[in-house]
Design a protein around this motif. Structure first.
Motif, PDB file in Angstrom:
ATOM      1  N   VAL B 154     -55.375  58.513  94.106  1.00  0.00           N
ATOM      2  CA  VAL B 154     -54.473  59.298  94.973  1.00  0.00           C
ATOM      3  C   VAL B 154     -54.212  60.771  94.328  1.00  0.00           C
ATOM      4  CG1 VAL B 154     -52.002  59.355  95.487  1.00  0.00           C
ATOM      5  CG2 VAL B 154     -53.308  57.255  95.727  1.00  0.00           C
ATOM      6  N   THR B 156     -56.480  62.567  92.757  1.00  0.00           N
ATOM      7  CA  THR B 156     -57.568  63.415  93.144  1.00  0.00           C
ATOM      8  C   THR B 156     -57.303  63.804  94.741  1.00  0.00           C
ATOM      9  OG1 THR B 156     -59.134  61.840  92.052  1.00  0.00           O
ATOM     10  CG2 THR B 156     -60.021  63.320  93.250  1.00  0.00           C
ATOM     11  N   LEU B 157     -56.791  63.059  95.448  1.00  0.00           N
ATOM     12  CA  LEU B 157     -56.655  63.365  96.850  1.00  0.00           C
ATOM     13  C   LEU B 157     -55.473  64.285  97.117  1.00  0.00           C
ATOM     14  CD1 LEU B 157     -56.443  60.286  99.117  1.00  0.00           C
ATOM     15  CD2 LEU B 157     -58.072  62.154  99.137  1.00  0.00           C
ATOM     16  N   PHE B 158     -54.493  63.936  96.072  1.00  0.00           N
ATOM     17  CA  PHE B 158     -53.536  65.025  96.251  1.00  0.00           C
ATOM     18  C   PHE B 158     -53.643  66.531  95.680  1.00  0.00           C
ATOM     19  CE2 PHE B 158     -50.603  61.674  97.541  1.00  0.00           C
ATOM     20  CZ  PHE B 158     -49.777  62.283  98.349  1.00  0.00           C
ATOM     21  N   SER B 160     -56.737  67.767  95.359  1.00  0.00           N
ATOM     22  CA  SER B 160     -57.839  68.417  96.259  1.00  0.00           C
ATOM     23  C   SER B 160     -56.927  69.103  97.424  1.00  0.00           C
ATOM     24  CB  SER B 160     -58.725  67.321  96.751  1.00  0.00           C
ATOM     25  OG  SER B 160     -58.802  67.681  98.280  1.00  0.00           O
ATOM     26  N   GLU B 161     -55.925  68.513  97.807  1.00  0.00           N
ATOM     27  CA  GLU B 161     -55.127  69.085  98.872  1.00  0.00           C
ATOM     28  C   GLU B 161     -54.236  70.419  98.574  1.00  0.00           C
ATOM     29  OE1 GLU B 161     -51.576  68.237 101.584  1.00  0.00           O
ATOM     30  OE2 GLU B 161     -51.836  66.747 100.137  1.00  0.00           O
ATOM     31  N   SER B 164     -56.342  73.351  98.151  1.00  0.00           N
ATOM     32  CA  SER B 164     -57.210  73.885  99.135  1.00  0.00           C
ATOM     33  C   SER B 164     -55.832  74.766  99.929  1.00  0.00           C
ATOM     34  CB  SER B 164     -57.544  72.946 100.461  1.00  0.00           C
ATOM     35  OG  SER B 164     -56.378  72.054 100.931  1.00  0.00           O
TER      36      SER B 164
END
Lengths: 292, 166
Positions: B154, B156-158, B160-161, B164
């Protein structure tokens, strides 16, 4: 028949009775449920705050199922809607959205193909197993029970993502499944109303008032139990029932059972194997109405 | 500048601002509402607490009061039950609009404490109810498989977001 079992957040921590009974009923019907340890939250609880992050969480879970080459079987209705919505969006709409999601999944070394089916356990029972086959596994007659069913919201809605499953305004699938046990399904006002769960972190009084409205109606209708298919609805009606009784000066003592617990009882499975000892409102008196 | 033209200018500015926000949040569909009130009469929350009224929110969005909605407490009383959206004869995605408005309010820092806490916990643990060894003991006792007690994915996902969005 093989599916990846998506438990979500609430079930492993607060609804082990649901998990246990679903696993036992699945075994009885020859459904193989595969555990995927890496699953994370479906994203539903943060959809109101940050929809894109929520969708990323769903997409990650979908990608894991896709990697395992399995369809998803959900037990929680909110997980069902969150995952189905994203599967629907990424499967049928423009490919740029899928590419955008995959660019975020990239750092995790996983990609989503856009082709995973998500269905609630009850839907799988109806569509893949079929009522007739389930009927053959029923060994006990529960005709002594008057059952009120609670559909909740996301088992059926938003209907445009569910490919014509059931009818949101006049649903029948839970009645069909419960009727297999021989129990009498009774009607009550406000059957389609929400449990209030999603506003629990916002305004407890409003959430509990919503739950109370249904408990009043079901109690008034003379039901022996309320049967449902979502762990958060159960938190509201079972977990918070005592709190509602205290807060509003009412008294229900209404057992709240998962569909899988009720089906399991009719399949002759042991009370404890179905986690009935973990239900908050005690079910012992209810058991007296069921043949030994 | 007389006060009449001043008022006029303020209103014009508000309307432009509302139109801009409506478009940016893709809420143009609210314009097709013909005030049948099916949404409000279907809303289980309005029945309990009239502070929340879907039709009123749609009209506020349409008439330049979108910021009032974004700053309100009542917006967060929506349970996302979809009753309004399912029944709207104009097929206005009302529940989806509520989600967009809540997203915007969250971004402005207007979300209730409980909602923010839920976000923080998921960001950290990947679950609404983080599991610990004690949970796994209880699971094992019930014959249920062990589950992970931490979650790095999670983060990593946050990250990465966030990256961007910079």
């Amino acid at each position: 028949m093989k599916y990846a079992l998506f438990l979500g957040c609430t079930i492993p921590a607060r609804a082990r009775n649901y998990e246990l009974s679903a696993r036992r009923v699945a075994e009885t019907l020859g459904i193989e449920l595969i555990d995927v340890e890496r699953f994370v939250c479906c994203g539903f609880p943060i959809k109101s705050s940050k929809q894109f992050s929520a969708e990323l969480l769903s997409a990650y879970n979908l990608a894991l199922a896709s990697e395992a080459g399995l369809e998803l079987c959900t037990l929680c209705s909110s997980c069902t809607s969150a995952l189905t919505e994203v599967a629907h969006e990424l499967g049928y709409k423009d490919e740029s959205q899928l590419a955008a999601v995959n660019s975020h999944l990239g750092p995790l070394g996983i990609q989503y193909s856009g082709r995973v089916t998500v269905r609630h356990f009850a839907r799988i029972l109806i569509e893949d197993i079929g009522l007739e086959r389930i009927r053959k596994s029923i060994t006990k007659d529960l005709s002594g029970l008057r059952v009120a069913v609670h559909y909740g919201c996301h088992y059926l809605k938003p209907s445009d993502i569910y490919g014509g499953f059931d009818q949101p305004e006049e649903p029948t699938t839970l009645e069909e499944l419960v009727s297999l046990t021989g129990a009498e399904v009774i009607d009550y006002p406000g059957k389609k109303k929400c449990c209030g769960g999603p506003v629990l972190p916002v305004d407890e009084r409003v959430a509990l008032s919503l739950a109370k409205e249904k408990l009043d109606a079901v109690h008034e209708a003379g039901a022996d139990l309320l049967c449902l298919v979502c762990p958060f609805c159960s938190v509201m009606y079972d977990g918070n029932q005592k709190g509602i009784e205290n807060e509003f000066g009412v008294n229900y003592g209404l057992p709240v059972l998962y569909l899988t617990q009720l089906l399991g009882l009719a399949m002759g499975l042991d009370r404890k194997a179905l986690g009935l000892n973990m239900n908050v409102v005690k079910t012992k008196d209810l058991m007296k109405k069921i043949p030994e | 500048m007389n006060s009449e033209s001043g008022k006029h200018r303020v209103r014009a500015k508000l309307e432009t601002r509302a139109q801009e926000l409506t478009e940016r949040l893709e809420l143009q569909s609210v314009r097709s509402c013909y005030i049948c009130r099916t949404c409000t009469s279907s809303c289980p929350v309005t029945f309990i607490d009239p502070r929340f009224n879907p039709l009123a929110i749609l009209r506020m969005v349409l008439y330049g009061k979108i910021e009032e909605v974004l700053n309100s407490d009542f917006l967060w009383l929506c349970t996302s039950c979809y009753s309004c959206q399912e029944r709207c004869p104009q097929e206005i995605p009302i529940a989806d609009i509520m989600t967009k408005l809540k997203n915007k309010a969250f971004k402005l820092g207007n979300a209730p404490v409980g909602v923010r806490a839920q976000m923080d916990i998921i960001k950290k643990a990947g679950r609404t109810y983080p599991l610990d060894d004690f949970d796994n003991k209880k699971r094992a006792k019930a014959g249920l498989p062990e589950l992970p007690t931490s979650c790095d994915v999670v983060k990593t996902l946050f990250e990465s977001e966030t990256e961007s969005l910079k």
